[in-house]
Scaffold this active site. Sequence first.
Site, PDB file in Angstrom:
ATOM      1  CB  CYS A 156       0.318   6.779   5.940  1.00  0.00           C
ATOM      2  SG  CYS A 156      -0.822   6.139   4.690  1.00  0.00           S
ATOM      3  CG  HIS A 184       1.601   9.592   2.461  1.00  0.00           C
ATOM      4  ND1 HIS A 184       1.804   8.674   3.478  1.00  0.00           N
ATOM      5  CD2 HIS A 184       2.140  10.755   2.897  1.00  0.00           C
ATOM      6  CE1 HIS A 184       2.455   9.267   4.471  1.00  0.00           C
ATOM      7  NE2 HIS A 184       2.663  10.534   4.144  1.00  0.00           N
ATOM      8  CG  ASP A 234       3.333  12.806   6.680  1.00  0.00           C
ATOM      9  OD1 ASP A 234       2.854  11.916   7.410  1.00  0.00           O
ATOM     10  OD2 ASP A 234       3.746  12.578   5.527  1.00  0.00           O
TER      11      ASP A 234
END
Length: 715
Positions: free
Chosen positions: A289, A347, A370
């Site tokens: 991530c 995250h 994202d």
Amino acid sequence: MDCMQQTTHNISGTDHGHCHLKLVNFKVHDNHTSHETQGLSEKQLVVRRGKPFKLSLLFCGRLWNPHTERLVLEVWLGSLSERIPVQFGNKWSDLQHWSATIYPDDCASKSVTVHICSPVLSSVAVYNLLVHIETKYNRKSYAVGSFVLLCNPWLKDDPVYMPLDAQIQEYIKSDYGLVFMGTNLNVRSRPWSYGQYEPGVLEACLRLLQVSPQHLSDKDKDYIRRADPVYLSRVVCAMVNCNDDLGILEGKWQGSYKDGVKPTDWSSSADILHHWVSSNYSPVRYGQCWVFASVLCTVMRVLGIPSRVVTVFNAAHDGNANQKIEEFYSSTGEKLNLSKDSIWNFHVWVECWMRRLDLGAEFDGWQIVDPTPQEKSAGIFCCGPCPVGAVQQRCLGVPYDTPFLYASVDADIVQLIVRDGLVVGRRMDTESVGQLIYTKSIGSDSPENLTSTYKRRHQVVQYREQPHAMLLHSSNMQSYTVTLEGAEVSSPEGMSPGLEVSLSINGVPTVGESISMSVTVTNQSSNPRVLMEYLNAQLKEYNSDPQKSFWKTHREVHIQPHEVLTLKHTIPPSDYESVMADDDIVNLAVVIKDVRTEERVLDTKDFNISSPQITIEIEGGDSIQMKKEHTVQVSFTNNFTKTLSGAVLTVEGSGLLKGKQEVRLPLLQPGKKIEKRMSIMATSPGTKVLMATFSHSNSPTVISRSLHKVSVVAA
């Protein structure tokens, strides 16, 4: 790009009877300074939309006669073009159309300076430029080159306008950032080099737009839509992962990384973009991530869209969109892999700054984008842009992907204790998810806490089942049904209330030291009780369920009416050193069971262990001159009580070192040091990152990693 429909001539001329265009000077230095694009490209003119830039036209043959010969510029984008008649005067036309102006004092005999201004909502792209000299009788046309047009956060009318210079400095111009990682109990920061001024990075970002599915399927439509930062952010978000397209990064979260680079070994977006271009757009292996997010942040900053990397601690992955995350534990505190949903200890995503012309002013500002491929959005692996304000206000119908992102920061956790297929205890945790949301502060390496921009805590209770994290005992709990391995089971009846438990980690655990913890048990009933205490520790990755337990203990405990007991425990280094590495996290759980009533209560904590330090020292300080050699000393001291075999100290740094520098020692005694001296030389100005890692053969992987910021100034 084949942009010409008519005959073109090279810029040369020997016919002195006519006016010819001999040379076009793109005034690169002046324009780059004026447009805040210095360092983005050495090859091309790079300018920002809605702001005039200038170029000089040098004629040969006879003088250009503005009374009989008209100058017309033409910009081409794919098969789209626009003619721009050159005007005389001191007034700019509106910012909705292309314009070109010559000021009276710019009319020299054989050269003129033309000031060109693009519309404020121009598309981000490489434009080809033609110059036409037209008379009543003929037209001479010259293809004079190309220029790059970017968004303009300095311009009030641009949807990406950002009012404060300090914000623009941090979110557009800075090529250095921090990623926050670990757990909310022990936050680590990791430097990252965005590298937008590294050679080839701008070109890679523009190629990314050219090889996107949107461009390959309909070039003209894509070019037109590229004026909109909402569209750009969705295209780039999908292209950072390779799941649907010729994207940059392939994700991997477990197994071997030998056929690529381990995600923790990256520290520079420029390295990743160079890999992608040089492999003819094959996916770079591997990302997780923070790597996906950092590369997205680089591309967006290059395109002129203010962006920052944001970390959510305890981020929920709500696959079934019910705003609840189920977790299952055994009756002795071992976490079980029975849920499709998960909580990531951290995250990382990106916030991009823009006005939402498609939604209205209340949703302007920071938008979540994202790029980590988790769930599909409109059929592709991208997520956002979603207004942070829509998450805070729980406006779940606002595009894009608001329900998923809302759950990421505000879902409830339902923790179930399971024994023989029955749910024997239940706890609702409404506080842990999104407990801490961090980004790098403006102009400093300290974190800025963004949690309140995502969560209005005083409003949360309105739409929560339970306002506090607590066990729901059977006397006040409806029968809770869950399917485990195909069997429907429900909670037992008849448990008496009155037990509470909380688990805490003492201090910040450090590699080589014992892990110390406390379990606090409260007996709220009027009866003495005999309890069993079960403690269980499991290793886990930040984004997945734990592995097999590496430490467990249990004992009988006697507690008096209304007594509060504190039980102390330690895990010695010998119990975790052989299984734990630098980036690992521990899932710790306690279950307290009343022996008579079989009531069970649960508490859990995830924590990470601080690594031993690697020392990085640059002779003369951390600010160095470009293209000049500087000496660096890197060292690691063995603070463990045992001898380490096969010790390896590795150093690398994009834009500072070519390849990896390594030193090996067969044995490193307690208290002894391994060190490496080397020369570094920076090839471009800006902020770079030196990364050093230490590993040894007793450990399965790297046990320490250190990153050091280096400021490079032009000589």
